[in-house]
Design a protein around this motif. Sequence first.
Motif, PDB file in Angstrom:
ATOM      1  N   GLU A 218      28.768  15.569  40.921  1.00 46.79           N
ATOM      2  CA  GLU A 218      27.673  15.292  41.855  1.00 46.79           C
ATOM      3  C   GLU A 218      27.713  16.223  43.060  1.00 46.79           C
ATOM      4  O   GLU A 218      26.671  16.636  43.580  1.00 46.79           O
ATOM      5  CB  GLU A 218      27.746  13.827  42.301  1.00 46.79           C
ATOM      6  CG  GLU A 218      27.418  12.843  41.192  1.00 46.79           C
ATOM      7  CD  GLU A 218      27.758  11.408  41.547  1.00 46.79           C
ATOM      8  OE1 GLU A 218      28.244  11.175  42.696  1.00 46.79           O
ATOM      9  OE2 GLU A 218      27.553  10.512  40.701  1.00 46.79           O
ATOM     10  N   ALA A 219      28.912  16.548  43.527  1.00 45.32           N
ATOM     11  CA  ALA A 219      29.037  17.437  44.687  1.00 45.32           C
ATOM     12  C   ALA A 219      28.565  18.842  44.365  1.00 45.32           C
ATOM     13  O   ALA A 219      28.112  19.572  45.255  1.00 45.32           O
ATOM     14  CB  ALA A 219      30.492  17.466  45.158  1.00 45.32           C
ATOM     15  N   LEU A 220      28.647  19.242  43.103  1.00 41.25           N
ATOM     16  CA  LEU A 220      28.259  20.600  42.703  1.00 41.25           C
ATOM     17  C   LEU A 220      26.806  20.696  42.252  1.00 41.25           C
ATOM     18  O   LEU A 220      26.233  21.801  42.262  1.00 41.25           O
ATOM     19  CB  LEU A 220      29.157  21.087  41.564  1.00 41.25           C
ATOM     20  CG  LEU A 220      30.646  21.237  41.869  1.00 41.25           C
ATOM     21  CD1 LEU A 220      31.389  21.614  40.595  1.00 41.25           C
ATOM     22  CD2 LEU A 220      30.876  22.278  42.951  1.00 41.25           C
ATOM     23  N   ALA A 221      26.200  19.578  41.844  1.00 39.56           N
ATOM     24  CA  ALA A 221      24.912  19.609  41.150  1.00 39.56           C
ATOM     25  C   ALA A 221      23.826  20.349  41.919  1.00 39.56           C
ATOM     26  O   ALA A 221      23.179  21.264  41.415  1.00 39.56           O
ATOM     27  CB  ALA A 221      24.471  18.180  40.832  1.00 39.56           C
ATOM     28  N   GLY A 222      23.594  19.965  43.166  1.00 45.41           N
ATOM     29  CA  GLY A 222      22.524  20.595  43.937  1.00 45.41           C
ATOM     30  C   GLY A 222      22.764  22.066  44.172  1.00 45.41           C
ATOM     31  O   GLY A 222      21.824  22.882  44.133  1.00 45.41           O
ATOM     32  N   ARG A 227      21.684  28.008  43.004  1.00 42.75           N
ATOM     33  CA  ARG A 227      22.263  29.306  42.636  1.00 42.75           C
ATOM     34  C   ARG A 227      22.701  29.263  41.175  1.00 42.75           C
ATOM     35  O   ARG A 227      23.895  29.259  40.861  1.00 42.75           O
ATOM     36  CB  ARG A 227      23.435  29.644  43.565  1.00 42.75           C
ATOM     37  CG  ARG A 227      23.033  29.651  45.040  1.00 42.75           C
ATOM     38  CD  ARG A 227      24.173  30.024  45.968  1.00 42.75           C
ATOM     39  NE  ARG A 227      23.818  29.730  47.337  1.00 42.75           N
ATOM     40  CZ  ARG A 227      23.096  30.539  48.121  1.00 42.75           C
ATOM     41  NH1 ARG A 227      22.678  31.701  47.645  1.00 42.75           N
ATOM     42  NH2 ARG A 227      22.802  30.205  49.366  1.00 42.75           N
ATOM     43  N   PRO A 228      21.720  29.256  40.263  1.00 38.73           N
ATOM     44  CA  PRO A 228      22.043  29.094  38.843  1.00 38.73           C
ATOM     45  C   PRO A 228      22.806  30.276  38.253  1.00 38.73           C
ATOM     46  O   PRO A 228      23.404  30.147  37.184  1.00 38.73           O
ATOM     47  CB  PRO A 228      20.658  28.945  38.181  1.00 38.73           C
ATOM     48  CG  PRO A 228      19.711  29.615  39.126  1.00 38.73           C
ATOM     49  CD  PRO A 228      20.262  29.366  40.496  1.00 38.73           C
ATOM     50  N   GLY A 229      22.799  31.415  38.945  1.00 32.05           N
ATOM     51  CA  GLY A 229      23.510  32.576  38.424  1.00 32.05           C
ATOM     52  C   GLY A 229      25.013  32.527  38.624  1.00 32.05           C
ATOM     53  O   GLY A 229      25.748  33.340  38.049  1.00 32.05           O
TER      54      GLY A 229
END
Length: 291
Positions: A218-222, A227-229
């Motif tokens: 959850e902490a990383l999701a947003g 920054r999908p790359g």
Amino acid sequence: MAGVVVVGVDGSASALAAVETAAREARLRGASLKVVHAFMWPAMHVPLDPSPLGPPEGGLRTMVERLLAEAVERAVATAPGVEVTSSVVTGEALTVLEAQSRAAELVVVGSRGMGGFVGLMVGSTAVHLAAHGRCPVLVVRGDVRTEGPVVVGVDGSAPGGRAVDFAFREAELRGTTLVAVHAWTAWNAPVPEPQDPAEPYASPPGALAEAEERLLAEALAGHRELRPGVVVEPRVVHGPTREALIEAGRGAQLTVVGARGRGGFTGLLLGSVSQALLHHAPSPVAVERGG
């Protein structure tokens, strides 16, 4: 408008290493580099010019001019094309660099400076700025690399979230993997909601570990969406946070932590984990205080 990276110099080898790192950081950001020396002697009314009995190239003012020129030369050689300026500011280093951090996007310092006490692993300037700086502070220590991942400590707290955002940006700028480390023990993990109201303190086997894995995701999701790359390697470690981050930092370009995380004592500006990294990390450390 391009930002500015500030680096503090004092003539030490540690400061020159910081200049090289700061020059590379400025180039990555498309920012300018400002080399700053805190000159405390004028405030103490000490003579600055050469002594009539000494060589003409002597004197404190000339010494400062030489160390600034060396630092600028090192920066230009490290990152050609980066705009480099230098400034001598009257005052004590801690106060001067804290003021400089108000207009900078990053302040870089060496882990030790001139006048450090023998045996001290990190200087007071680095610790003070990490606690009080108004922008992220990068402390150059250990093995400085231009390859390897960026490591970030994730704990699910609001200050930690700002550190995660900074780490994602650093990984994106460097074109490298982000290793997201979340360490937990039974002492610092929140207790999951009980499934059986009759046994409010009982948790099914593995519930704590599953809860910590969810916390990391959850902490990383947003940040992943923004920054999908950036390729992310999540790591959930059952063990002390300090040891986990120090181990993960071996071979890393940079380790990023928040100034304080969950479980910190009210009033403390710098938590035990960030202090431990500043003293013992095997590679450079960035502390994001979050304002």
